[in-house]
Motif scaffolding. Structure first.
Motif, PDB file in Angstrom:
ATOM      1  N   MET A   1       0.832  -1.195   0.000  1.00  0.00           N
ATOM      2  CA  MET A   1       0.000   0.000   0.000  1.00  0.00           C
ATOM      3  C   MET A   1       0.865   1.242   0.000  1.00  0.00           C
ATOM      4  O   MET A   1       1.869   1.311   0.705  1.00  0.00           O
ATOM      5  N   LEU A   2       0.477   2.226  -0.771  1.00  0.00           N
ATOM      6  CA  LEU A   2       1.114   3.541  -0.726  1.00  0.00           C
ATOM      7  C   LEU A   2       0.009   4.578  -0.575  1.00  0.00           C
ATOM      8  O   LEU A   2      -0.738   4.855  -1.505  1.00  0.00           O
ATOM      9  N   LEU A   3      -0.086   5.130   0.617  1.00  0.00           N
ATOM     10  CA  LEU A   3      -1.065   6.169   0.912  1.00  0.00           C
ATOM     11  C   LEU A   3      -0.323   7.481   1.082  1.00  0.00           C
ATOM     12  O   LEU A   3       0.549   7.608   1.945  1.00  0.00           O
ATOM     13  N   ASP A   4      -0.675   8.452   0.262  1.00  0.00           N
ATOM     14  CA  ASP A   4      -0.023   9.755   0.313  1.00  0.00           C
ATOM     15  C   ASP A   4      -1.066  10.816   0.655  1.00  0.00           C
ATOM     16  O   ASP A   4      -2.065  10.966  -0.060  1.00  0.00           O
ATOM     17  N   VAL A   5      -0.837  11.525   1.758  1.00  0.00           N
ATOM     18  CA  VAL A   5      -1.801  12.508   2.252  1.00  0.00           C
ATOM     19  C   VAL A   5      -1.080  13.818   2.558  1.00  0.00           C
ATOM     20  O   VAL A   5      -0.063  13.832   3.261  1.00  0.00           O
ATOM     21  N   ASN A   6      -1.606  14.897   2.030  1.00  0.00           N
ATOM     22  CA  ASN A   6      -1.115  16.242   2.363  1.00  0.00           C
ATOM     23  C   ASN A   6      -2.326  17.165   2.297  1.00  0.00           C
ATOM     24  O   ASN A   6      -2.700  17.639   1.228  1.00  0.00           O
ATOM     25  N   VAL A   7      -2.972  17.378   3.453  1.00  0.00           N
ATOM     26  CA  VAL A   7      -4.250  18.086   3.465  1.00  0.00           C
ATOM     27  C   VAL A   7      -4.297  19.132   4.574  1.00  0.00           C
ATOM     28  O   VAL A   7      -3.584  19.049   5.578  1.00  0.00           O
TER      29      VAL A   7
END
Length: 270
Positions: A1-7
């Motif tokens: 899994m690759l989860l990328d979050v910038n929020v």
């Protein structure tokens, strides 16, 4: 899994500005009440929308404010068991489970409804509208719906604490099997280190809507000032162990250390 979050998101007096990139199979999201755990899971699931930023899973964009992309929750390859989910659904438990099952492509289905109904003891409430269920019952229904969806990522918001000890002991082996055999990653949010390490020792520590630390529990615990935040007074000893056997059905690993046999949470990668 690759989860990328910038929020980023402002709600009243609370500001969330979270940036993280996760490529582990399973991760615990640790933080005190009000740290932003539930808000962050809702943003990933799609029940809330950030004011700016982006979210992607395995390279697929779920949200991007610059590109104007907002993937609806129903289309996201994510199963989520959130604390306030489905409180106002008028349809019955049976109808909502069947609808989720039939919306899932046949080749992707991991479970049949009857199996999860028996596992989570939902038989007695199948004809009850979801909006009339107790909080714990709604959580069990939400978990069944999430698993019937056969997601690429499962989000759990303090689920073990909500559904009760008996269900936790039943579900842990199932979740670990999903992780190990089917490669289903879990992002589990909790205030308790003890709950998280039953699934994983990889942590993201959240405070005031921001990522404070990330990495293995062992590495994070070595960092100054983090132990108190984790609710651990100190670590007196780190013991070398040798894994002897993995019992996938029971959800535990047997290990030897200094002549003693230890029963540990399942650690198939060790």
């Amino acid at each position: 899994m690759l989860l990328d979050v910038n929020v980023k998101l402002r709600r009243g007096h609370f500001d969330l500005a979270t940036q993280m990139s996760i490529d582990d199979a399973s991760v615990g999201l640790l933080g005190k009440s009000g740290a932003g755990k539930s808000t962050l899971l809702s943003l990933i699931a799609g029940t809330l929308q950030p004011q700016s930023g982006h979210i992607s899973l395995n390279g697929k964009i779920l949200f991007d404010s610059k590109k104007g992309i907002v993937m609806p929750r129903e289309q996201r390859p994510i199963g989520a068991v959130l604390q306030t989910d489905y409180a106002d659904i008028a349809e019955t438990v049976r109808d909502t489970l069947q609808a989720t099952y039939f919306r899932t492509l046949k080749q992707r289905r991991l479970f049949k409804p009857d199996y999860l109904i028996n596992l989570l003891e939902l038989g007695g409430i199948l004809d009850t509208p979801v909006q009339l269920l107790s909080g714990g019952e709604r959580q069990r229904v939400a978990l069944a719906r999430s698993l019937l969806k056969s997601p690429k990522l499962l989000l759990l918001d303090e689920t073990f604490a909500t559904i009760g000890e008996a269900y936790r002991m039943q579900l842990l082996p199932i979740l670990k099997r999903l992780l190990d055999e089917f490669g289903l990653p879990v992002l589990y949010a909790s205030q308790s280190v003890g709950e998280i390490i039953e699934l994983t020792d990889q942590l993201v520590v959240l405070e005031h809507g921001q990522v404070m630390r990330s990495g293995s529990l062992r590495d994070i615990a070595k960092q100054h000032g983090v132990l108190r935040y984790l609710g651990v007074r100190q670590i007196d000893n780190i013991l070398p162990i040798t894994i002897r056997h993995h019992d996938f059905q029971a959800g535990c690993s047997l290990a030897d250390s200094a002549g003693a046999t230890l029963i540990l949470p399942l650690r198939p990668n060790f």
